[in-house]
Each structure stands twice: as C-alpha cells, then as structure tokens.
Scaffold this motif. Structure first.
Motif, short mmCIF file in Angstrom:
data_model
loop_
_atom_site.label_atom_id
_atom_site.label_comp_id
_atom_site.label_asym_id
_atom_site.label_seq_id
_atom_site.Cartn_x
_atom_site.Cartn_y
_atom_site.Cartn_z
N UNK A 36 0.81 -1.23 0.00
CA UNK A 36 0.00 0.00 0.00
C UNK A 36 0.84 1.27 0.00
N UNK A 37 1.75 1.39 0.93
CA UNK A 37 2.58 2.59 1.00
C UNK A 37 3.43 2.77 -0.25
N UNK A 38 3.96 1.69 -0.76
CA UNK A 38 4.79 1.70 -1.96
C UNK A 38 3.98 2.18 -3.16
N UNK A 39 2.75 1.67 -3.30
CA UNK A 39 1.88 2.07 -4.40
C UNK A 39 1.55 3.56 -4.31
N UNK A 40 1.13 4.01 -3.13
CA UNK A 40 0.75 5.42 -2.95
C UNK A 40 1.94 6.33 -3.21
N UNK A 41 3.10 5.94 -2.75
CA UNK A 41 4.31 6.75 -3.00
C UNK A 41 4.53 6.96 -4.49
N UNK A 42 4.34 5.91 -5.28
CA UNK A 42 4.58 6.01 -6.72
C UNK A 42 3.51 6.81 -7.45
N UNK A 43 2.27 6.72 -7.02
CA UNK A 43 1.23 7.43 -7.77
C UNK A 43 1.14 8.90 -7.41
#
Length: 177
Positions: free
Chosen positions: A169-176
């Motif tokens: 989750x955190x990884x995805x949000x960081x990228x978007x």
C-alpha cells in the motif's frame, strides 16, 4: 526483495486512509445503503475493516451498494472526494450477468495495475484451483488514488489484503503521488 524495492518501501507512508465499498445486490436489497459492515451482516466488509486497522491504517468510510453500474460509479466517485489513499471494492468481479464492477470501474482508470490481478489469480490457485479463471480482480489509479476491485468472498478479501494490498500500500501510494 532487492535493494531498490527495499529503498522504495523505506520512505513510503506507514499509515494510509482506506475507503471500503461492498457491492452486493442481494445484501443491498435486504439492508439498504448501510454505512458499516456490521449493519449489513457483511463478513467480507468486516474482514476488510479488521485487516486495514490491524495493519495500522485508517478506515475513512464504508458503503454498501447494489451491483448496478451507476451505483458503483457513484460510490467510487464519492470515495474519491474523501481523504482516502486507497479504495477497495469487494464483489461483482465474477462472470454472472449481474457482476459489473469491472465494467463500471476499469474504464475510469487513468492507469491500470495489471500485476495486481495477475498476482491475485496466481496466489488464488492454492485456494480454489482452476476456478481462478472465473475472477476478474482488477486494480488501477483514478485521481492519484489506488482502486482495488476484489471478489466478494472472505477468502479472496483476506488473500488480497493480507498478501498483496497491505504489504504494498505505501509503496503504491508513494509512486502514484
């Protein structure tokens, strides 16, 4: 995990806001637009809330909607107005004529995350075998928010959240963002 992935995850936010949407025509007919999974006897919804909170995140809202294109779109558009980082839907990803979550939401995606559906189906083989071909779990991005469309079964919800969504989750949000 390689060092690049580890570095990306290291700086990701640890606590995110989730908005949860259960899609079920039969449950909606019985309970109406419930605002908590307990009010709708929604086991998958209760499991979503439990897993999200157990992993240090916040549930900013829950909604029960009918498996109708316009209702699904409206619920997601409303959720996009909230402070949620991630929106998770459960239900309506199968092959019956009334399963329209994918048809409702995928055209709204600004970007798709095909790896989610691929990984979900790969991991699901252990639980349900070749019946995995019946699921159309999907994910994408709308307005800097990740949207995950899960099947309605508690097993699918647990697998998707515990083994895929919450760890990334955190990884995805960081990228978007």
């Amino acid at each position: 995990m390689d060092s690049v992935t580890h570095e990306h995850r290291k700086d990701a936010r640890k606590s995110l806001g989730f908005y949860l949407i259960s899609i079920s025509t039969s449950r909606f007919a019985k309970y109406g637009s419930a605002r908590s999974p307990e009010d709708a006897e929604d086991i998958s919804g209760e499991l979503m809330v439990e897993l999200v909170k157990k992993n240090g995140h916040h549930v900013l809202g829950y909604e029960l909607v009918s498996d109708e294109n316009s209702d699904i779109k409206k619920a997601v558009l409303d959720a996009l107005q909230k402070e949620a980082d991630i929106i998770v839907t459960t239900g309506g990803t199968g092959l019956t004529p009334t399963d329209v979550t994918v048809e409702s939401l995928v055209p709204m995606f600004e970007k798709q995350m095909p790896g989610f559906g691929e990984l979900f189906r790969y991991k699901s083989i252990e639980q349900i075998g070749s019946a995995v071909i019946l699921t159309r779990a999907a994910a994408g991005i709308i307005r800097d928010k990740a949207i995950f469309c899960l099947p309605g079964s508690p097993g699918a919800v647990e697998l998707a959240l515990s083994e895929i969504i919450l760890p990334e989750a955190g990884h995805v949000v960081k990228h978007i963002r």
